[in-house]
Design a protein around this motif. Structure first.
Motif, PDB file in Angstrom:
ATOM      1  N   SER A 262      54.707  30.137  43.791  1.00 53.12           N
ATOM      2  CA  SER A 262      54.442  31.506  43.396  1.00 53.12           C
ATOM      3  C   SER A 262      53.237  31.585  42.455  1.00 53.12           C
ATOM      4  O   SER A 262      52.387  32.471  42.589  1.00 53.12           O
ATOM      5  CB  SER A 262      55.679  32.080  42.718  1.00 53.12           C
ATOM      6  OG  SER A 262      55.379  33.293  42.061  1.00 53.12           O
TER       7      SER A 262
ATOM      8  N   ARG B 231      42.587  30.606  38.867  1.00 54.13           N
ATOM      9  CA  ARG B 231      43.845  30.351  38.150  1.00 54.13           C
ATOM     10  C   ARG B 231      43.517  29.453  36.962  1.00 54.13           C
ATOM     11  O   ARG B 231      42.689  28.555  37.078  1.00 54.13           O
ATOM     12  CB  ARG B 231      44.816  29.554  39.054  1.00 54.13           C
ATOM     13  CG  ARG B 231      45.461  30.355  40.145  1.00 54.13           C
ATOM     14  CD  ARG B 231      46.816  30.873  39.718  1.00 54.13           C
ATOM     15  NE  ARG B 231      46.838  32.291  39.800  1.00 54.13           N
ATOM     16  CZ  ARG B 231      47.647  33.053  39.050  1.00 54.13           C
ATOM     17  NH1 ARG B 231      48.449  32.524  38.163  1.00 54.13           N
ATOM     18  NH2 ARG B 231      47.633  34.335  39.171  1.00 54.13           N
TER      19      ARG B 231
ATOM     20  N   SER C 294      55.393  36.650  34.378  1.00 60.48           N
ATOM     21  CA  SER C 294      54.181  37.233  34.927  1.00 60.48           C
ATOM     22  C   SER C 294      53.134  36.136  35.157  1.00 60.48           C
ATOM     23  O   SER C 294      52.388  36.167  36.131  1.00 60.48           O
ATOM     24  CB  SER C 294      53.679  38.362  34.023  1.00 60.48           C
ATOM     25  OG  SER C 294      52.510  38.022  33.346  1.00 60.48           O
TER      26      SER C 294
ATOM     27  N   ASN D  52      53.746  34.662  38.325  1.00 62.82           N
ATOM     28  CA  ASN D  52      53.662  35.603  39.435  1.00 62.82           C
ATOM     29  C   ASN D  52      55.018  36.033  39.962  1.00 62.82           C
ATOM     30  O   ASN D  52      55.149  36.403  41.121  1.00 62.82           O
ATOM     31  CB  ASN D  52      52.944  34.946  40.614  1.00 62.82           C
ATOM     32  CG  ASN D  52      51.584  35.534  40.795  1.00 62.82           C
ATOM     33  OD1 ASN D  52      51.456  36.744  40.900  1.00 62.82           O
ATOM     34  ND2 ASN D  52      50.597  34.674  40.791  1.00 62.82           N
TER      35      ASN D  52
ATOM     36  N   HIS E 100      58.335  37.696  46.455  1.00 60.96           N
ATOM     37  CA  HIS E 100      57.747  36.895  47.532  1.00 60.96           C
ATOM     38  C   HIS E 100      58.650  36.912  48.747  1.00 60.96           C
ATOM     39  O   HIS E 100      59.854  37.039  48.630  1.00 60.96           O
ATOM     40  CB  HIS E 100      57.519  35.469  47.031  1.00 60.96           C
ATOM     41  CG  HIS E 100      56.523  35.406  45.934  1.00 60.96           C
ATOM     42  ND1 HIS E 100      55.187  35.640  46.132  1.00 60.96           N
ATOM     43  CD2 HIS E 100      56.672  35.217  44.614  1.00 60.96           C
ATOM     44  CE1 HIS E 100      54.563  35.563  44.973  1.00 60.96           C
ATOM     45  NE2 HIS E 100      55.434  35.317  44.024  1.00 60.96           N
TER      46      HIS E 100
ATOM     47  N   SER F  93      62.957  37.602  42.870  1.00 62.17           N
ATOM     48  CA  SER F  93      61.595  37.165  43.166  1.00 62.17           C
ATOM     49  C   SER F  93      61.388  36.623  44.575  1.00 62.17           C
ATOM     50  O   SER F  93      60.278  36.611  45.081  1.00 62.17           O
ATOM     51  CB  SER F  93      61.161  36.089  42.178  1.00 62.17           C
ATOM     52  OG  SER F  93      61.427  36.500  40.860  1.00 62.17           O
TER      53      SER F  93
END
Lengths: 207, 207
Positions: A204, B5, B78, B81, B86, B110
């Motif tokens: 994720s 990232r 957060s 993600n 998902h 999630s």
DNA sequence: AGATGTGAATGAGTTCACAGCT
DNA sequence: AGCTGTGAACTCATTCACATCT
């Protein structure tokens, strides 16, 4: 006290398992001899790492020649104790546990499922693959009678510690845990965690 | 090209996921504030590691006080993600795949299973948990229509590379692989391997 | 006082590069 | 010549210890 295992890093141990798998594939292809370089290229590994890992346990290779596929595979199997058959007991026969019971040790020389237990009355007595579900309360007896030597935890998070403690109490010394829990470990018991949630969360992160 | 990232080691990433889980447990207990020391003691972690890991992403803690449980959990969610949901597609709906379909993303904010495919005609059309099994050949369409963003490979070893390649071709950029195979990876696609055989072999070593 | 954030020290793991065997 | 086995160099990760802030 207990007999001494050579001191080996978990990362190396992991790789030995990978090497073994690769060697098996090469055997199937009929390749009898391979250099660390070739092995590395084929499977995306590092040649110096292969040499260093293997050299820890004796001189498996021959300079100028390479490694003999089959003999090396056998040495690794025996090093990893895979020439004895292991007997798995699955604690928690819900969705995941039942699937593991059918999946793990299926068609396998080294690992065999010998028992499954659950605490839900409605699951007890059901036949999953080759084993019938026994009551969790009878864990000690089931372990003894089935001669299980590896425990597999497939219960929900909140039941994981209890499952672990009970397994340890039966004398089991190796446990594979699928519950998403950080277990309080007992000395002298090997534990491996397979935490799918952590893996998913890692994926994720990169999305 | 793709947005950057922060550079984070896989080990740290793993731990962030662990910290998040611990914080969630603390939230349930109603604990609003905790020091790295206390957190470490409770869950068998290292306090300096916790601080170093967390400090990488901003000043989450307050000197002399500690960390606020809920806000920190939110920041981690957060960061990982996890505030977006998902959508998982499972490739291979045999024993393991079906169990994963029922198990993963069950009751979870999630992660959600949105599709399953298989190449065996007799499995197609079956309903497993909340999804029906679709033909592997229609993978592209299924991924598009289900808007899956994570692929789960649960096929036998010999089919794993093909499953991987096909998933990548659909545009999926994160894959969780349960097949005992060393996959040839494509750049820019995150891959996590869950290799139960390797885990079992590691346990076997210590027996 | 108490607990974080962080440079410095230590430790673990990997890669390099080559001596030494076949 | 070819390829292993291995010390030495390097990179990555963890732990220590303390200055810094509330």
């Amino acid at each position: 006290m207990s007999s001494e295992r050579p001191d080996i890093s978990p990362l190396t141990l992991n790789r030995l398992s990978v090497y073994l798998r690769c060697l098996k594939l090469l055997e199937v292809e009929g390749i009898e001899r391979i250099s660390s370089q070739e092995l590395a290229d084929r499977f995306g590994l590092s040649s110096s790492q292969i040499r260093k890992d293997l050299a820890q346990f004796g001189d498996f290779g021959v300079r100028g020649v390479g490694y003999q596929t089959s003999p090396l595979a056998e040495r690794l199997e025996s090093l990893l104790n895979l020439d004895v058959q292991h007997r798995l007991i699955v604690v928690g026969m819900g969705n995941l546990g039942s699937a593991l019971a059918r999946y793990l040790g299926f068609n396998d020389r080294s690992f065999q499922i010998v028992a499954g237990v659950d605490s839900a009355p409605e699951r007890i007595g059901r036949k999953i693959g080759s084993v019938s579900v026994m009551p969790f309360d009878d864990l000690e007896t089931v372990v003894t009678e089935s001669q299980a030597d590896i425990g597999v935890i497939a219960v929900p998070q909140e039941a994981a510690q209890a499952a672990y403690d009970r397994l340890v109490a039966t004398g089991i010394r190796a446990i594979l845990n699928f519950a998403p829990a950080v277990l309080d470990e007992v000395d002298g018991v090997s534990l491996k965690n397979v935490d799918m949630r952590i893996h998913l969360e890692e994926l994720s992160f990169f999305l």
